[in-house]
Design a protein around this motif. Sequence first.
Motif, PDB file in Angstrom:
ATOM      1  N   SER A 188      41.256  39.857  24.007  1.00  0.00           N
ATOM      2  CA  SER A 188      41.175  40.719  22.780  1.00  0.00           C
ATOM      3  C   SER A 188      42.460  41.595  22.882  1.00  0.00           C
ATOM      4  O   SER A 188      43.175  42.104  22.075  1.00  0.00           O
ATOM      5  CB  SER A 188      40.317  40.856  22.119  1.00  0.00           C
ATOM      6  N   ALA A 189      43.045  42.354  24.235  1.00  0.00           N
ATOM      7  CA  ALA A 189      44.068  43.536  23.731  1.00  0.00           C
ATOM      8  C   ALA A 189      44.510  43.413  25.394  1.00  0.00           C
ATOM      9  O   ALA A 189      45.509  43.958  25.955  1.00  0.00           O
ATOM     10  CB  ALA A 189      42.640  44.723  24.130  1.00  0.00           C
ATOM     11  N   ALA A 190      45.518  41.736  25.667  1.00  0.00           N
ATOM     12  CA  ALA A 190      45.994  41.548  26.859  1.00  0.00           C
ATOM     13  C   ALA A 190      47.294  42.582  26.494  1.00  0.00           C
ATOM     14  O   ALA A 190      47.967  42.538  27.680  1.00  0.00           O
ATOM     15  CB  ALA A 190      46.590  40.237  27.007  1.00  0.00           C
ATOM     16  N   SER A 191      47.622  42.795  25.595  1.00  0.00           N
ATOM     17  CA  SER A 191      49.427  43.005  25.743  1.00  0.00           C
ATOM     18  C   SER A 191      49.188  44.252  25.612  1.00  0.00           C
ATOM     19  O   SER A 191      50.040  45.311  25.381  1.00  0.00           O
ATOM     20  CB  SER A 191      50.154  42.057  24.325  1.00  0.00           C
ATOM     21  N   SER A 192      47.747  45.413  25.912  1.00  0.00           N
ATOM     22  CA  SER A 192      47.937  46.465  25.285  1.00  0.00           C
ATOM     23  C   SER A 192      46.962  47.464  25.911  1.00  0.00           C
ATOM     24  O   SER A 192      46.840  48.598  25.574  1.00  0.00           O
ATOM     25  CB  SER A 192      48.007  47.200  23.815  1.00  0.00           C
ATOM     26  N   MET A 193      46.076  47.017  26.734  1.00  0.00           N
ATOM     27  CA  MET A 193      45.274  47.145  27.541  1.00  0.00           C
ATOM     28  C   MET A 193      45.357  48.239  28.175  1.00  0.00           C
ATOM     29  O   MET A 193      46.581  47.616  29.092  1.00  0.00           O
ATOM     30  CB  MET A 193      44.348  46.896  27.905  1.00  0.00           C
ATOM     31  N   PRO A 194      45.213  49.648  28.675  1.00  0.00           N
ATOM     32  CA  PRO A 194      45.687  50.610  29.286  1.00  0.00           C
ATOM     33  C   PRO A 194      45.897  50.616  30.770  1.00  0.00           C
ATOM     34  O   PRO A 194      44.578  50.109  30.675  1.00  0.00           O
ATOM     35  CB  PRO A 194      45.363  52.291  28.345  1.00  0.00           C
ATOM     36  N   VAL A 195      46.776  50.674  31.019  1.00  0.00           N
ATOM     37  CA  VAL A 195      46.642  50.165  32.921  1.00  0.00           C
ATOM     38  C   VAL A 195      45.792  50.804  33.432  1.00  0.00           C
ATOM     39  O   VAL A 195      45.444  50.698  34.394  1.00  0.00           O
ATOM     40  CB  VAL A 195      48.462  50.608  33.637  1.00  0.00           C
ATOM     41  N   ALA A 196      45.632  52.584  32.973  1.00  0.00           N
ATOM     42  CA  ALA A 196      44.849  53.231  33.746  1.00  0.00           C
ATOM     43  C   ALA A 196      43.017  53.612  33.394  1.00  0.00           C
ATOM     44  O   ALA A 196      42.430  52.630  34.684  1.00  0.00           O
ATOM     45  CB  ALA A 196      44.742  54.792  33.501  1.00  0.00           C
ATOM     46  N   ALA A 197      43.222  52.645  32.120  1.00  0.00           N
ATOM     47  CA  ALA A 197      41.909  51.226  31.901  1.00  0.00           C
ATOM     48  C   ALA A 197      41.355  51.010  32.921  1.00  0.00           C
ATOM     49  O   ALA A 197      39.869  50.116  33.338  1.00  0.00           O
ATOM     50  CB  ALA A 197      41.753  52.474  31.099  1.00  0.00           C
ATOM     51  N   CYS A 198      42.574  49.223  32.407  1.00  0.00           N
ATOM     52  CA  CYS A 198      42.605  48.612  33.546  1.00  0.00           C
ATOM     53  C   CYS A 198      41.633  48.638  34.839  1.00  0.00           C
ATOM     54  O   CYS A 198      41.186  47.979  35.607  1.00  0.00           O
ATOM     55  CB  CYS A 198      43.562  47.185  33.428  1.00  0.00           C
ATOM     56  N   ARG A 199      42.755  49.301  35.102  1.00  0.00           N
ATOM     57  CA  ARG A 199      43.154  49.689  37.446  1.00  0.00           C
ATOM     58  C   ARG A 199      40.609  50.285  36.764  1.00  0.00           C
ATOM     59  O   ARG A 199      40.422  49.576  38.138  1.00  0.00           O
ATOM     60  CB  ARG A 199      43.611  50.712  37.326  1.00  0.00           C
ATOM     61  N   GLU A 200      40.204  51.622  36.922  1.00  0.00           N
ATOM     62  CA  GLU A 200      39.458  51.941  36.873  1.00  0.00           C
ATOM     63  C   GLU A 200      38.207  50.725  36.327  1.00  0.00           C
ATOM     64  O   GLU A 200      36.977  50.617  37.162  1.00  0.00           O
ATOM     65  CB  GLU A 200      39.495  53.252  35.924  1.00  0.00           C
ATOM     66  N   LEU A 201      38.373  50.060  35.430  1.00  0.00           N
ATOM     67  CA  LEU A 201      38.016  48.762  35.056  1.00  0.00           C
ATOM     68  C   LEU A 201      37.631  47.364  36.392  1.00  0.00           C
ATOM     69  O   LEU A 201      36.648  47.028  37.085  1.00  0.00           O
ATOM     70  CB  LEU A 201      38.340  47.774  33.755  1.00  0.00           C
ATOM     71  N   GLU A 202      38.802  47.480  36.992  1.00  0.00           N
ATOM     72  CA  GLU A 202      38.582  46.965  38.228  1.00  0.00           C
ATOM     73  C   GLU A 202      37.864  47.622  39.378  1.00  0.00           C
ATOM     74  O   GLU A 202      37.115  46.578  40.092  1.00  0.00           O
ATOM     75  CB  GLU A 202      39.784  46.261  39.360  1.00  0.00           C
ATOM     76  N   GLN A 203      37.447  48.590  40.136  1.00  0.00           N
ATOM     77  CA  GLN A 203      37.044  49.208  40.376  1.00  0.00           C
ATOM     78  C   GLN A 203      35.997  49.084  40.059  1.00  0.00           C
ATOM     79  O   GLN A 203      34.534  49.052  40.961  1.00  0.00           O
ATOM     80  CB  GLN A 203      37.375  50.997  40.205  1.00  0.00           C
ATOM     81  N   ALA A 204      35.230  49.136  38.714  1.00  0.00           N
ATOM     82  CA  ALA A 204      33.938  49.409  38.438  1.00  0.00           C
ATOM     83  C   ALA A 204      33.557  48.069  39.008  1.00  0.00           C
ATOM     84  O   ALA A 204      32.214  47.397  39.466  1.00  0.00           O
ATOM     85  CB  ALA A 204      33.904  49.635  36.639  1.00  0.00           C
ATOM     86  N   VAL A 205      33.981  47.022  38.328  1.00  0.00           N
ATOM     87  CA  VAL A 205      33.442  45.663  38.899  1.00  0.00           C
ATOM     88  C   VAL A 205      33.631  45.653  40.640  1.00  0.00           C
ATOM     89  O   VAL A 205      32.140  45.156  40.847  1.00  0.00           O
ATOM     90  CB  VAL A 205      34.440  44.652  39.015  1.00  0.00           C
ATOM     91  N   GLN A 206      33.767  46.249  41.689  1.00  0.00           N
ATOM     92  CA  GLN A 206      34.292  46.118  42.793  1.00  0.00           C
ATOM     93  C   GLN A 206      32.869  46.796  43.430  1.00  0.00           C
ATOM     94  O   GLN A 206      32.027  46.258  44.055  1.00  0.00           O
ATOM     95  CB  GLN A 206      35.329  46.600  43.475  1.00  0.00           C
ATOM     96  N   ILE A 207      32.678  47.944  42.800  1.00  0.00           N
ATOM     97  CA  ILE A 207      31.431  48.299  43.011  1.00  0.00           C
ATOM     98  C   ILE A 207      29.743  48.474  42.120  1.00  0.00           C
ATOM     99  O   ILE A 207      29.274  48.258  43.497  1.00  0.00           O
ATOM    100  CB  ILE A 207      31.553  50.094  42.264  1.00  0.00           C
ATOM    101  N   SER A 208      29.911  47.131  41.170  1.00  0.00           N
ATOM    102  CA  SER A 208      28.951  46.909  40.606  1.00  0.00           C
ATOM    103  C   SER A 208      28.812  45.511  41.621  1.00  0.00           C
ATOM    104  O   SER A 208      27.798  45.469  41.561  1.00  0.00           O
ATOM    105  CB  SER A 208      29.356  46.144  39.413  1.00  0.00           C
ATOM    106  N   PHE A 209      29.769  44.497  42.265  1.00  0.00           N
ATOM    107  CA  PHE A 209      29.677  43.529  42.935  1.00  0.00           C
ATOM    108  C   PHE A 209      29.054  44.490  44.448  1.00  0.00           C
ATOM    109  O   PHE A 209      28.107  43.091  44.810  1.00  0.00           O
ATOM    110  CB  PHE A 209      30.905  43.262  43.135  1.00  0.00           C
ATOM    111  N   LEU A 210      29.106  45.643  44.659  1.00  0.00           N
ATOM    112  CA  LEU A 210      28.398  45.987  46.555  1.00  0.00           C
ATOM    113  C   LEU A 210      27.531  45.648  46.003  1.00  0.00           C
ATOM    114  O   LEU A 210      26.279  45.576  47.140  1.00  0.00           O
ATOM    115  CB  LEU A 210      29.022  46.990  46.777  1.00  0.00           C
ATOM    116  N   TRP A 211      26.712  46.577  44.964  1.00  0.00           N
ATOM    117  CA  TRP A 211      25.471  46.849  44.533  1.00  0.00           C
ATOM    118  C   TRP A 211      24.628  45.325  44.294  1.00  0.00           C
ATOM    119  O   TRP A 211      23.773  45.066  44.346  1.00  0.00           O
ATOM    120  CB  TRP A 211      25.560  47.548  43.344  1.00  0.00           C
ATOM    121  N   ALA A 212      25.600  44.648  43.625  1.00  0.00           N
ATOM    122  CA  ALA A 212      24.580  43.783  43.050  1.00  0.00           C
ATOM    123  C   ALA A 212      24.417  42.876  44.210  1.00  0.00           C
ATOM    124  O   ALA A 212      23.269  42.536  44.409  1.00  0.00           O
ATOM    125  CB  ALA A 212      25.430  42.761  41.898  1.00  0.00           C
ATOM    126  N   GLY A 213      25.524  42.553  45.003  1.00  0.00           N
ATOM    127  CA  GLY A 213      25.472  41.304  46.190  1.00  0.00           C
ATOM    128  C   GLY A 213      24.354  41.922  47.280  1.00  0.00           C
ATOM    129  O   GLY A 213      24.655  42.997  47.722  1.00  0.00           O
TER     130      GLY A 213
END
Length: 392
Positions: free
Chosen positions: A245-270
């Motif tokens: 929905s926001a592919a052309s305008s998602m803030p780069v910094a926010a995208c990086r924080e989302l990636e990090q959230a995924v990594q940490i969530s994966f560490l806790w889920a697995g």
Amino acid sequence: MRRAVSLQGRRGEWWNLSTAALVEHRPPSHLLNPVVLREKQGVQTKLIAGNLAAENGEIQQQHSQANKMANSEAEPLHRYPMFQTSDPEVLRHYGSTLLGAVRIDLGNTADFRARVNLISLPDIGLAYGATSCNLAADLLEADFIRLQIPLKGRAAISAEGRVTAIDAGRFAITAAGVTSRSACEAGHERLTLRIDPERLLHKLTAILGVKPRGEMRFDPALDANEPYARGLYQLLHFLSHQLDSAASSMPVAACRELEQAVQISFLWAGRHTFRHLLEMQDKEAAPVVVRRLEEFIEAHWHEAITIDRLVAEAGVSARSIFRAFDRSRGYSPMAFARLIRLRRAREMLMAGGPSVRVTAIAFKCNFVSPGRFARDYREAFGELPSETISRT
């Protein structure tokens, strides 16, 4: 009347891994997991894990999330098509050249259709795949870990002598560097998360403050009904929606924080060889570290606030940092970053004049969703962003 902004009462935050929290960098209180909060495993365990799960009602509400996602008008990641075909030979060609498939066997191909969407971000990749017929593929070793989440139908993943069935109640994790076989039933749809194992270990090291010894190995089966797994799925669903929905305008910094959230969530889920280390006690950082990090965040609010940067600035582990924030401030570093970003947004709105756009300001201040930014802004300042503009 302007409302005083307070961050008190937001305990239980860590890296804000729940879906709602990703939007405005704080978890609503109803996403706190009462089971985790009752466990006597130490404060930092509560901080890290608290907002990954939901209460029982929320869990039941999310039980059909995958089917809703699969049945939406546009499939996930539709802005990032890799290929779509009704020709089995074209599928075999793309499977071999793009996906590392050395063999693909198909069932009834009378009305065959297959589609794959894929986006590669700096630290993770996210893919969507669908097939209209029974399909089995032998895959070469990959340099990333795969988490495979069924959105519709069933499949089985074979790797390292073990077979993991995936369906509404189970996800599958395939290690990097191993061959595997994926057998899907007709109509199967799935979301696949790709994670770089070296970057994942680096993130774990930042959390622990020391690199763990040995090899990180994951159990191939992940119970989809576990709170951490549900939190991870919820996060990936949110990320894929935002990318579409926001592919052309998602803030780069926010995208990086989302990636990090995924990594940490994966560490806790697995379930993995170092999972117990995440739950160990750790020394608390001195209050002076909290003050120094607040100054750092104020100076770098427009950039991605990541664990690595905070750890490098503080010289202590991430667990120590977040425990110190919780003890001395009652909120997390990300909650403080959110407040600073809200203040900067208010300054821009008040200085921009009637022509300023709320969406542009939200993205400029690293808020992913303008709608949630508006709600968070109203909670902080007692008025909507549009009302602030109308008063200038």
